[in-house]
Motif scaffolding. Structure first.
Motif, short mmCIF file in Angstrom:
data_model
loop_
_atom_site.label_atom_id
_atom_site.label_comp_id
_atom_site.label_asym_id
_atom_site.label_seq_id
_atom_site.Cartn_x
_atom_site.Cartn_y
_atom_site.Cartn_z
N ASP A 6 0.84 -1.20 0.00
CA ASP A 6 0.00 0.00 0.00
C ASP A 6 0.87 1.25 0.00
OD1 ASP A 6 -2.24 -1.58 0.02
OD2 ASP A 6 -2.84 -1.10 2.07
N ASN A 10 0.71 4.05 -2.95
CA ASN A 10 0.35 5.45 -2.65
C ASN A 10 1.46 6.41 -3.05
OD1 ASN A 10 -2.34 5.18 -1.68
ND2 ASN A 10 -1.51 4.22 0.15
N ASP A 24 -7.88 -3.19 -3.93
CA ASP A 24 -6.72 -3.85 -4.54
C ASP A 24 -6.57 -3.58 -6.03
OD1 ASP A 24 -5.59 -5.05 -2.26
OD2 ASP A 24 -7.01 -6.72 -2.36
#
Length: 96
Positions: A6, A10, A24
């Protein structure tokens, strides 16, 4: 291909205009002037997908194209999804 974390996703999204990450997958949508322009963009994107052997989940309703990118073999987002997203933005000429 390795599934990105993640944090990695990001961080990469900071330089990818108009894409979001949830469920996802990378998500975006484009609105065109008309159906013909939308289909033309889809055809150009399709050639890029074939060239890199990676294919989106997408839907088209009249002049709107919604795109979802994920790598099913990795059960999430990989570098390949970002490569395709960047190519799609160039094809559609997304501007800041």
């Amino acid at each position: 291909m390795k599934k990105l974390t993640d944090f990695e996703i990001n961080k990469k999204l900071e330089s990818l205009i108009d894409w979001d990450y949830y469920e996802d997958a990378l998500h975006t949508d484009f609105e065109f002037d008309n159906f013909k322009d939308c289909m033309s963009a889809m055809n150009r994107i399709a050639f890029e997908c074939e060239a890199i052997n990676h294919h989106p989940e997408w839907t088209n309703i009249y002049n709107v194209l919604e795109i979802k990118l994920t790598t099913h073999d990795a059960n999430g987002v990989t570098e390949l999804d970002f490569k395709l997203a960047e190519a799609i933005n160039k094809i559609v000429e997304v501007e800041e």
